[in-house]
Design an enzyme around this catalytic site. Structure first.
Site, mmCIF file in Angstrom:
data_model
loop_
_atom_site.group_PDB
_atom_site.id
_atom_site.type_symbol
_atom_site.label_atom_id
_atom_site.label_comp_id
_atom_site.label_asym_id
_atom_site.label_seq_id
_atom_site.Cartn_x
_atom_site.Cartn_y
_atom_site.Cartn_z
ATOM 1 N N ASP A 1 0.931 -15.386 8.288
ATOM 2 C CA ASP A 1 1.829 -15.455 9.452
ATOM 3 C C ASP A 1 1.232 -16.216 10.624
ATOM 4 O OD1 ASP A 1 2.975 -12.098 8.783
ATOM 5 O OD2 ASP A 1 3.676 -14.036 8.036
HETATM 6 N N1 LIG Z 1 0.014 -17.187 2.135
HETATM 7 C C1 LIG Z 1 1.004 -16.638 2.855
HETATM 8 N N2 LIG Z 1 1.877 -15.786 2.271
HETATM 9 C C2 LIG Z 1 2.863 -15.212 3.015
HETATM 10 C C3 LIG Z 1 2.962 -15.504 4.387
HETATM 11 C C4 LIG Z 1 2.022 -16.413 4.969
HETATM 12 O O1 LIG Z 1 2.085 -16.737 6.178
HETATM 13 N N3 LIG Z 1 1.072 -16.963 4.171
HETATM 14 N N4 LIG Z 1 3.916 -14.863 5.134
HETATM 15 C C5 LIG Z 1 4.287 -13.566 4.623
HETATM 16 C C6 LIG Z 1 4.908 -12.730 5.669
HETATM 17 N N5 LIG Z 1 5.600 -11.568 5.169
HETATM 18 C C7 LIG Z 1 6.956 -11.536 5.407
HETATM 19 O O2 LIG Z 1 7.460 -12.291 6.235
HETATM 20 C C8 LIG Z 1 4.914 -10.588 4.427
HETATM 21 C C9 LIG Z 1 3.653 -10.135 4.827
HETATM 22 C C10 LIG Z 1 2.981 -9.184 4.046
HETATM 23 C C11 LIG Z 1 3.566 -8.709 2.867
HETATM 24 C C12 LIG Z 1 2.829 -7.761 1.973
HETATM 25 O O3 LIG Z 1 1.946 -7.035 2.409
HETATM 26 N N6 LIG Z 1 3.187 -7.801 0.680
HETATM 27 C C13 LIG Z 1 2.453 -7.006 -0.357
HETATM 28 C C14 LIG Z 1 3.379 -6.535 -1.450
HETATM 29 C C15 LIG Z 1 4.530 -5.739 -0.876
HETATM 30 C C16 LIG Z 1 5.508 -5.340 -2.004
HETATM 31 O O4 LIG Z 1 5.188 -5.546 -3.190
HETATM 32 O O5 LIG Z 1 6.595 -4.812 -1.653
HETATM 33 C C17 LIG Z 1 1.438 -7.930 -1.024
HETATM 34 O O6 LIG Z 1 1.726 -9.160 -1.158
HETATM 35 O O7 LIG Z 1 0.421 -7.405 -1.474
HETATM 36 C C18 LIG Z 1 4.819 -9.164 2.498
HETATM 37 C C19 LIG Z 1 5.509 -10.088 3.274
HETATM 38 C C20 LIG Z 1 4.847 -13.735 3.235
HETATM 39 N N7 LIG Z 1 3.754 -14.349 2.448
#
Ligand SMILES: Nc1nc2c(c(=O)[nH]1)N[C@@H](CN(C=O)c1ccc(C(=O)N[C@@H](CCC(=O)O)C(=O)O)cc1)CN2
EC number: 3.5.1.10
Length: 286
Positions: free
Chosen positions: A230
């Site tokens: 983000d």
């Molecule tokens: N490399 C990046 N990936 C993502 C970004 C980014 O800026 N760089 N933005 C995100 C932001 N976001 C939604 O807007 C988001 C942030 C965190 C998570 C998260 O913790 N997901 C977990 C799994 C959750 C689940 O399985 O329900 C994880 O990935 O371990 C999700 C969304 C999006 N990606």
């Protein structure tokens, strides 16, 4: 053929004249030009940015020949040049999870012709939205993921993106953190909609964070996804007023309208080649 020249260089007198003369010499007809000088308060000079839209009227001039021909001018002015073919829509993939509002909004805008994207495929880690993709005649690829299978799932996503020759990935509330390796395959070509007014409330559950903070504004931010969660260059943002009376579910519902508009605005700007990236910031041309 309509072309877009995106350039930047150390600010100096005569750049506009030089680029206009170059385009004229190549048989180009300028239909729109916009420039901006970024001046840092604590630095000498500044950085000059320009976006020039022009029609090529000579059949013997191609993008390849233009890029060769501009090289001496680019070297002279220490210019970074990016030439885009605006007559060919960008092959695009939409990635989503369970929340469908951004997906539905983009599909509707695409179907109506309002969003100039070459939509190739919808990829999701859930099966929920296969029906709407099928109804719209867009291939839908379901690639479930767990913490343990994320490397394999990402490999399958990358293979799908390559299969469809995608050049823009839109994360329409795709709720997975992309690995550094994944992001490296699409530098400044992955647009994410984060459901907060960044830099506030980075990460998961921003509406819960906002409710606990007692905010009076919520918002959404469309940005390029980078390895830093983000923190990628912001393309578009917006906000809406809320009050103490709204719980997390009501904030989430209020936020959906902001998210869809902000994401659509950012995707359109990218598709129209109106976004230039400079460090952690963007220049979004009108
Ligand atoms: N490399 C990046 N990936 C993502 C970004 C980014 O800026 N760089 N933005 C995100 C932001 N976001 C939604 O807007 C988001 C942030 C965190 C998570 C998260 O913790 N997901 C977990 C799994 C959750 C689940 O399985 O329900 C994880 O990935 O371990 C999700 C969304 C999006 N990606």
């Amino acid at each position: 053929m309509s072309s877009v020249l995106l350039l930047s260089c150390p600010d100096q007198q005569g750049v506009v004249a030089a680029t206009a003369e170059f385009i004229a010499d190549q048989g180009g007809n300028i239909v729109h030009a916009e420039q901006y000088v970024k001046r840092e308060a604590d630095a000498d000079g500044g950085v000059f940015f320009q976006r020039v839209v022009f029609d090529l009227v000579r059949s013997d001039v191609t993008h390849e020949s233009l890029l060769d021909a501009i090289r001496p001018l680019a070297d002279k002015l220490d210019m970074t040049v990016d030439l885009r073919d605006s007559s060919t829509p960008i092959p695009t993939a939409i990635m989503c999870s369970k929340q469908g509002h951004c997906l539905y909004d983009l599909l509707t805008r695409w179907r109506s012709g309002e969003m100039p994207m070459d939509l190739r495929v919808v990829i999701s880690n859930h099966p929920d939205h296969a029906d709407i993709a099928g109804h719209m005649g867009v291939p839908f690829v379901h690639l479930p993921v767990t913490k343990e299978t994320k490397p394999q799932q990402e490999a399958a996503v990358l293979a799908t993106l390559a299969e469809y020759e995608v050049d823009l990935v839109v994360m329409a509330r795709y709720m997975q953190i992309l690995s550094d390796d994944f992001v490296s395959h699409y530098p400044m070509k992955i647009i994410n909609i984060h459901h907060s007014f960044l830099p506030a409330f980075i990460g998961a559950n921003p509406y819960r964070q906002a409710h606990e903070r007692g905010v009076k504004l919520i918002g959404a931010t469309a940005h390029y996804a980078t390895a830093d969660l983000d923190e990628g260059p912001i393309i578009s943002q917006d906000t809406t007023h809320v009050s103490h009376r709204e719980n997390v579910a009501e904030l989430t519902a209020r936020g959906r309208d902001v998210e869809t508009v902000v994401l659509a605005r950012a995707v359109r700007a990218h598709l129209e080649h109106r976004v230039a990236v400079h460090g952690h910031q963007t220049i979004v041309y009108n």
